[in-house]
Design a protein around this motif. Sequence first.
Motif, mmCIF file in Angstrom:
data_model
loop_
_atom_site.group_PDB
_atom_site.id
_atom_site.type_symbol
_atom_site.label_atom_id
_atom_site.label_comp_id
_atom_site.label_asym_id
_atom_site.label_seq_id
_atom_site.Cartn_x
_atom_site.Cartn_y
_atom_site.Cartn_z
ATOM 1 N N CYS A 53 0.863 -1.175 0.000
ATOM 2 C CA CYS A 53 0.000 0.000 0.000
ATOM 3 C C CYS A 53 0.904 1.230 0.000
ATOM 4 N N LYS A 54 0.284 2.390 -0.244
ATOM 5 C CA LYS A 54 1.063 3.622 -0.320
ATOM 6 C C LYS A 54 1.780 3.923 0.992
ATOM 7 N N LYS A 55 1.105 3.646 2.097
ATOM 8 C CA LYS A 55 1.701 3.923 3.408
ATOM 9 C C LYS A 55 2.962 3.096 3.608
ATOM 10 N N ASP A 56 2.887 1.789 3.295
ATOM 11 C CA ASP A 56 4.054 0.924 3.437
ATOM 12 C C ASP A 56 5.197 1.382 2.538
ATOM 13 N N ALA A 57 4.851 1.737 1.281
ATOM 14 C CA ALA A 57 5.882 2.170 0.339
ATOM 15 C C ALA A 57 6.555 3.450 0.813
ATOM 16 N N LYS A 58 5.759 4.356 1.368
ATOM 17 C CA LYS A 58 6.313 5.624 1.850
ATOM 18 C C LYS A 58 7.242 5.387 3.034
ATOM 19 N N THR A 85 7.667 -3.715 2.950
ATOM 20 C CA THR A 85 6.917 -3.986 4.170
ATOM 21 C C THR A 85 5.648 -4.736 3.810
ATOM 22 N N VAL A 86 5.357 -5.802 4.507
ATOM 23 C CA VAL A 86 4.187 -6.624 4.223
ATOM 24 C C VAL A 86 3.139 -6.359 5.281
ATOM 25 N N SER A 87 2.033 -5.766 4.865
ATOM 26 C CA SER A 87 0.946 -5.517 5.794
ATOM 27 C C SER A 87 0.261 -6.821 6.135
ATOM 28 N N PRO A 88 -0.126 -7.026 7.359
ATOM 29 C CA PRO A 88 -0.782 -8.283 7.741
ATOM 30 C C PRO A 88 -2.124 -8.419 7.055
ATOM 31 N N SER A 89 -2.453 -9.642 6.697
ATOM 32 C CA SER A 89 -3.729 -9.893 6.048
ATOM 33 C C SER A 89 -4.859 -9.762 7.059
#
Length: 346
Positions: A53-58, A85-89
């Motif tokens: 997601c954009k937040k993780d990429a930032k 960064t891998v956001s939890p499912s």
Amino acid sequence: MSKTPVSILQEMMVKQSITPDYELIHDGGGRHVNTFTYRVTCDGLSATGTGRCKKDAKHEAAKAMLAEIAAHRNYPQLPAATTPTVSPSRSPFHSVPPLPRTSANVPFFNAVGELQELCAENNLKEPEYTPIRDVGPPHARIFTIRCKVSNFEEDGIATTKKQAKHYAAKAMIDRIRGLMNNSNDSYKEKNGEEYSPNSSCNSTIDTETLNRNAEERYRALVRTKKVNLGSKLSEYHTIWKDSLEVDKRNNILEQLEYNFPNEFLDNEPTTYDTVIENVSELKRILLEIDVMVQMKDIIADNCYVMKAIELNTCPFLTQIGIGRNDVEASWKALSLLINSVKLLLS
């Protein structure tokens, strides 16, 4: 609560009266399962980060920038941002395996548009997409879309209808192109040829022969040519003419002028067999553009005979001849039809 890399970088740059500049350089092509990439620039340095997601990429971009600053200023080295960064499912529904992640450097492939163009180029019917099923809880639906082209069907499964349609179209493209490759391989096997990129048999003539073989295979699969039905009725035959290759259209016109000149059509034959022979010749000429010719009887009163000859264009092109006998009625219908085809293709 610990500070994020974005907050740490922001505070560090504010002390120097600098504002980090974040730029979104890849958004995953607009699909449901995206891969975003941000580039951050500040203090003469640049770094990128990728995330789901954009937040993780930032955050990854900021983390990479902190590492760059630490290396540039000889600060204690921070952990390198080697993986996104891998956001939890958040979905407990796992009946479908995780979808493959697309690299940030790979452009988005529009399978739906590509399939549409592939069908148009090969005179295939337009693809039909049908929702087959959707299962799972409301917050984690799994959709299945079926793509149908001619007699072929392929399914796509994803967490959104758009993505399922994309996968179904991609599977159909692979199947059609596989059919073309198999057709070429069969031709070479039948003729005892072995493909080699540098061999002399891979000449222009052989390539044209293989392409023609594949085209004939397509014609065997789809016998009905379809013009875009979104057009006005009065424009159908114009669109049909424009859909034909210019060289092929001119070749048909030359054959019609050679076999059926105007002075020839003005002279009525004496036997019905002669009419049938000319109808067969017209069938042979128009078969090159997949147009069928059919003759029909029409009920008339005792004084006259009526014959109809039609082409299976879209819509059908039909001409009717009226005469005192079968020969006269059939020849009038044939003459009218030939003149109409000449006019349409001109």
